[in-house]
Design a protein around this motif. Sequence first.
Motif, short mmCIF file in Angstrom:
data_model
loop_
_atom_site.label_atom_id
_atom_site.label_comp_id
_atom_site.label_asym_id
_atom_site.label_seq_id
_atom_site.Cartn_x
_atom_site.Cartn_y
_atom_site.Cartn_z
N PRO A 120 16.81 20.95 -9.94
CA PRO A 120 17.04 21.02 -11.41
C PRO A 120 15.87 20.86 -12.24
CG PRO A 120 17.65 18.85 -10.59
CD PRO A 120 17.19 19.74 -9.28
N LYS A 121 16.23 21.39 -13.42
CA LYS A 121 14.93 21.68 -14.45
C LYS A 121 15.19 20.73 -15.62
CE LYS A 121 12.68 25.11 -12.35
NZ LYS A 121 13.30 25.06 -11.29
N VAL A 122 16.37 20.12 -15.58
CA VAL A 122 16.39 19.09 -16.85
C VAL A 122 17.19 17.94 -16.38
CG1 VAL A 122 16.45 20.89 -18.60
CG2 VAL A 122 18.44 20.25 -17.72
N LEU A 123 16.86 16.88 -16.88
CA LEU A 123 17.55 15.60 -16.55
C LEU A 123 19.01 15.69 -16.35
CD1 LEU A 123 15.68 12.63 -18.09
CD2 LEU A 123 15.87 13.08 -15.83
N GLN A 124 19.62 16.07 -17.44
CA GLN A 124 21.13 16.23 -17.54
C GLN A 124 21.78 16.96 -16.31
OE1 GLN A 124 22.41 14.29 -19.82
NE2 GLN A 124 24.58 14.60 -18.78
N ASP A 125 20.95 18.03 -15.82
CA ASP A 125 21.79 18.57 -14.56
C ASP A 125 21.38 17.72 -13.22
OD1 ASP A 125 22.12 20.84 -16.18
OD2 ASP A 125 20.25 22.06 -15.42
N ALA A 126 20.41 17.17 -13.20
CA ALA A 126 20.18 16.19 -12.05
C ALA A 126 21.35 15.21 -12.30
CB ALA A 126 18.85 15.38 -12.18
N PHE A 127 21.68 14.45 -13.55
CA PHE A 127 22.81 13.45 -13.56
C PHE A 127 23.87 14.13 -13.02
CE2 PHE A 127 20.17 11.82 -17.27
CZ PHE A 127 19.25 11.12 -16.41
N GLU A 128 24.38 15.29 -13.65
CA GLU A 128 25.52 16.07 -13.10
C GLU A 128 25.70 16.17 -11.76
OE1 GLU A 128 26.31 19.36 -15.58
OE2 GLU A 128 26.22 18.03 -17.67
N LEU A 129 24.62 16.62 -11.11
CA LEU A 129 24.70 16.68 -9.58
C LEU A 129 25.16 15.49 -8.91
CD1 LEU A 129 21.44 19.38 -9.06
CD2 LEU A 129 23.94 19.73 -8.28
N MET A 130 24.32 14.32 -9.26
CA MET A 130 24.67 13.19 -8.75
C MET A 130 25.87 12.55 -8.84
SD MET A 130 23.07 11.00 -6.82
CE MET A 130 21.39 10.92 -6.77
N ALA A 131 26.59 12.88 -10.03
CA ALA A 131 27.72 12.55 -10.29
C ALA A 131 28.95 13.46 -9.28
CB ALA A 131 28.25 12.60 -11.86
N GLU A 132 28.32 14.54 -9.06
CA GLU A 132 29.41 15.44 -8.65
C GLU A 132 29.32 14.94 -6.76
OE1 GLU A 132 28.31 19.80 -9.14
OE2 GLU A 132 28.94 20.16 -7.07
N TYR A 133 28.41 14.61 -6.35
CA TYR A 133 28.46 14.00 -4.92
C TYR A 133 28.91 12.77 -4.59
CZ TYR A 133 26.33 18.60 -3.35
OH TYR A 133 26.31 19.73 -2.78
N SER A 187 23.13 6.71 -10.51
CA SER A 187 22.88 7.98 -11.08
C SER A 187 21.34 7.98 -12.15
CB SER A 187 23.99 8.40 -12.30
OG SER A 187 24.18 7.15 -13.20
N GLU A 188 20.87 6.65 -12.22
CA GLU A 188 19.77 6.45 -13.08
C GLU A 188 18.49 7.03 -12.21
OE1 GLU A 188 19.70 3.04 -16.39
OE2 GLU A 188 19.80 2.50 -13.96
N ILE A 189 17.62 7.56 -12.93
CA ILE A 189 16.18 8.12 -12.56
C ILE A 189 15.20 7.26 -13.32
CG2 ILE A 189 14.65 10.04 -12.73
CD1 ILE A 189 17.11 11.85 -12.46
N MET A 190 14.12 6.85 -12.70
CA MET A 190 12.94 6.22 -13.50
C MET A 190 12.10 7.37 -13.92
SD MET A 190 9.61 4.09 -11.94
CE MET A 190 10.80 2.64 -11.34
N THR A 191 12.27 7.49 -15.25
CA THR A 191 11.23 8.50 -15.89
C THR A 191 9.75 8.18 -16.24
OG1 THR A 191 12.38 7.83 -18.08
CG2 THR A 191 13.51 9.63 -16.69
N GLY A 192 9.65 7.16 -16.41
CA GLY A 192 8.40 6.76 -17.00
C GLY A 192 8.06 5.28 -16.95
N ILE A 193 6.56 4.92 -17.02
CA ILE A 193 6.01 3.63 -16.66
C ILE A 193 4.97 3.62 -17.80
CG2 ILE A 193 4.54 2.14 -15.10
CD1 ILE A 193 5.82 4.49 -12.93
#
Length: 470
Positions: free
Chosen positions: A9-22, A161-167
């Motif tokens: 995926p190129k954007v976070l939202q797509d990554a979240f949706e994929l994770m939810a789908e699976y 579903s969460e992703i660590m985005t920054g530190i």
Amino acid sequence: MQKFKYYQPKVLQDAFELMAEYQGRAQYVAGGTDVMVRVNQRVIQPDALISLRGLDALTGISPDEEMTMGSMTLFRDIERTPAFTRDYRALAQAVSVLANPQVRNVATIGGNLCNGAPSADCAPPLMVMEAELTLEGPEGARKVPIQAFFKGPGQNCMVPSEIMTGITLPAMRKGTGSAFLKTGRVFQDIAVVNAAALVVMDGNTCQVCRLSVGAVAPTPLRLTHIETLVEGEKITPDLLDEAARSAQKAVAPITDVRSTEAYRRQISGVLIKRALEAAVKDARQEKGALQIQVPADTASQTNVKTMEIEDNESATKKEIHFVLNGHAVSVEVESHKTLLRLLRDILGFKGTKEGCGQGECGACTVLVDGVSVDSCLYPAFEVGGKSVTTIEGLLGEGNTLDPLQTAFVEHGGVQCGFCTPGMIMSAKALLNENPEPTEAEIRKGISGNLCRCTGYVQIVESIKEAVSKE
Ligand code: FES
Ligand code: FES
């Protein structure tokens, strides 16, 4: 090998949706140095891997008033960013001895934390620096202090579903010093014990003290009661000994394949004492504080051809385009294939060997965009748009050998030869970046490569010879 789909995926939202789908049957993957090992060993058998490499939101280093960095920041980038080696030295020290060059070239700080390993080398430095982590999910973003992040071996406070985005690291005050120390069975091994200290000194008095130790409890530990003991005091030998004794009482280690409970307990005190001493020296910038050498950043200088990465039309099979040994290649590959399998089985480049298949031996080392990687852990889909160099690519015009190859032949650097291609590719990556390495730098540069014939002396001599001929 187990089959799985591979999404980019190129954007976070797509990554979240994929994770939810699976619905729990997918796994996010960052650098892949942990996830791909567990997939290869069938410890996990996800239906899909969702790559975080294409998410721009997870990249970037901003050393402004405070230090912010994306979770996909590579260890190699931390090693080479002066702001870290100048102001966040314990972290830079930890990164410089973490695993080996091939791992540091692709592994990320976010991945290291999210694995939740009690021995994670990044954890103690980030604990003493009081890092704040940004976690994002479909419902939005939240900030979590690192002390609240770890929940047990392999566990953290993130929902699936969460992703660590920054530190984010706070600015270091004047008079701050920090240090990281680690002990393992061998150099760059998983830590038997690791420890970090941070102090703010006012003359001989310690104003602020932060201490953390890892691999001696279910999670990395902050030693707040010892910090209180030290703050406001002059650092004396007696105080250091007391800190060491208190650390030994505070830890709850286990006996496992790497060490015994008793040794870990003993060494916890030793490392805390020494880390505290080194942090004080660092604050005073005394000679003797741990020094870090900053490798030049040559990845961006490497003269490689790149191509546009195509859209991910299929998560199971697609045609990828990349440059292999200077030639454009287009090849259809399945989503579960690694770069190693692509090179050997599909493209017939047998010079790249497979030893362990889990990032330990370096036999499979190739260069991707000029830096060394373990091709056994590198998803084939990820080479789209990149430049790959294998041992076959070192031959010059008229099939002349590279000076490294000649030196290995002439100085006995080859015995059975199984490790040789990987060893030479690691040496090549080192010399690309550092044309005149010291012997210590050569040994560190090939530390991710094992020779079962144990011909290390001749291998190092061969590389030294190649350096002298350049
Ligand atoms: Fe890849 Fe050993 S590191 S085969
Ligand atoms: Fe045999 Fe290195 S020469 S494994």
